[in-house]
Design a protein around this motif. Structure first.
Motif, PDB file in Angstrom:
ATOM      1  N   PRO A 179      21.892  20.088  24.652  1.00  0.00           N
ATOM      2  CA  PRO A 179      21.746  20.538  23.217  1.00  0.00           C
ATOM      3  C   PRO A 179      21.687  21.629  22.939  1.00  0.00           C
ATOM      4  CG  PRO A 179      19.653  19.449  23.911  1.00  0.00           C
ATOM      5  CD  PRO A 179      20.571  19.379  25.000  1.00  0.00           C
ATOM      6  N   LEU A 185      28.396  21.468  22.004  1.00  0.00           N
ATOM      7  CA  LEU A 185      28.320  20.824  20.702  1.00  0.00           C
ATOM      8  C   LEU A 185      29.738  21.163  20.319  1.00  0.00           C
ATOM      9  CD1 LEU A 185      25.023  22.762  19.693  1.00  0.00           C
ATOM     10  CD2 LEU A 185      25.450  20.448  20.586  1.00  0.00           C
ATOM     11  N   PRO A 196      22.995  13.793  24.277  1.00  0.00           N
ATOM     12  CA  PRO A 196      22.315  15.036  24.698  1.00  0.00           C
ATOM     13  C   PRO A 196      21.855  14.973  26.148  1.00  0.00           C
ATOM     14  CG  PRO A 196      21.346  13.837  23.099  1.00  0.00           C
ATOM     15  CD  PRO A 196      22.403  13.088  23.147  1.00  0.00           C
ATOM     16  N   ALA A 208      20.692  20.292  17.271  1.00  0.00           N
ATOM     17  CA  ALA A 208      22.036  20.019  17.945  1.00  0.00           C
ATOM     18  C   ALA A 208      22.867  19.380  16.954  1.00  0.00           C
ATOM     19  CB  ALA A 208      22.093  19.430  19.157  1.00  0.00           C
TER      20      ALA A 208
END
Length: 273
Positions: A179, A185, A196, A208
């Motif tokens: 994360p 991401l 995650p 995140a």
């Protein structure tokens, strides 16, 4: 009432390498009100694990024996799989399940089973990331039903159509990553969900999720459905992670010495509600 959905999430190791036992667990999960049944995708694991099952074959049996569970490999390291083969496997499994497939995808790791190095596969994380993104690009094109013309680091596809298509025209893709890292991401924001890895605190998840929302807003996709599937033990404060943005709880288990009875106990305890 909570909106957090719950899934059984198991490694296909040792006792759980027996497909018939896994099917019985999936049927029990559906009977006890779980929303999903996901399996690990590995070809080798560290000792004391000895036996492993193939996720795609096992999931086909699960799909045939259930009617409502979301299911899929969670997650599959696409860098060691041919995307054109995964395109066929995923569409077939999706149709067999009536459109219930979710494809979890990630880099994988050589840490726990040396399952890249022992087979001569790519061990560099950056290069595997390139192969992962290339494979996801191929899958998106393949599921469209249009002819795929693709040249990339993972190979070439020269004008091939992949029919039949998935039931709903595509398959949801949830990508895994740490994360706190930027690239996972960015990748997650391009697809349909995020898993995650090594999450320790709800604040990590909240950060995140906020970043993914920003990226999706910039891309104009903020209004489309999105899932955040969090692997956590049943003892975790699941409500806190739901408040931080989780939409799915994957019931995390210790793979060493795991038995069918252990998982059955988790199933019978019931999902988070």
């Amino acid at each position: 009432m909570t909106t957090l959905r719950s899934a059984v999430w198991v490694p296909l190791f040792d006792e759980l390498a027996e497909p018939a036992a896994v099917v019985r667990l999936a049927v029990a999960a559906e009977e006890h009100g779980w929303d999903g049944f996901f399996v690990w995708d590995h070809v080798r694991w560290q000792e004391p694990v000895q036996a492993l099952a193939d996720p795609w074959t096992t999931l086909a049996a699960v799909a045939a024996a259930t009617s409502g569970l979301r299911l899929g490999p969670m997650v599959t390291p696409l860098s060691r799989r041919r995307p054109q083969v995964v395109a066929r496997q995923s569409a077939t499994l999706d149709r067999l399940s009536g459109g219930r497939l979710v494809l979890g995808a990630g880099l994988g790791s050589d840490r726990f089973g040396e399952e890249f190095s022992r087979f001569g596969e790519e061990v560099d994380d950056r290069r595997r990331a390139v192969l992962l993104d290339d494979a996801l690009c191929v899958l998106r094109q393949a599921w469209s039903g249009e002819a795929v013309h693709h040249r990339g680091p993972g190979g070439t596809i020269d004008g091939v159509r992949f029919l039949p298509r998935p039931v709903n025209g595509t398959v949801p893709v949830w990508t895994a990553g740490f994360p706190g890292n930027r690239r996972p991401l960015v990748r997650a924001a391009r697809h349909d969900g995020f898993v995650p890895v090594n999450l320790e605190h709800p604040d990590q998840l909240a950060g995140a999720v906020d970043r993914i929302r920003e990226l999706r807003a910039e891309a104009g996709t903020a209004a489309t459905p999105y899932d955040v599937a969090v692997p956590l033990p049943a003892s975790a404060d699941l409500a806190a992670f739901e408040a931080a943005g989780a939409t799915w709880w994957l019931a995390d288990v210790d793979p060493d010495g795991l038995s069918v009875d252990d998982v059955l106990g988790i199933v019978r305890d019931g999902p988070f509600r």
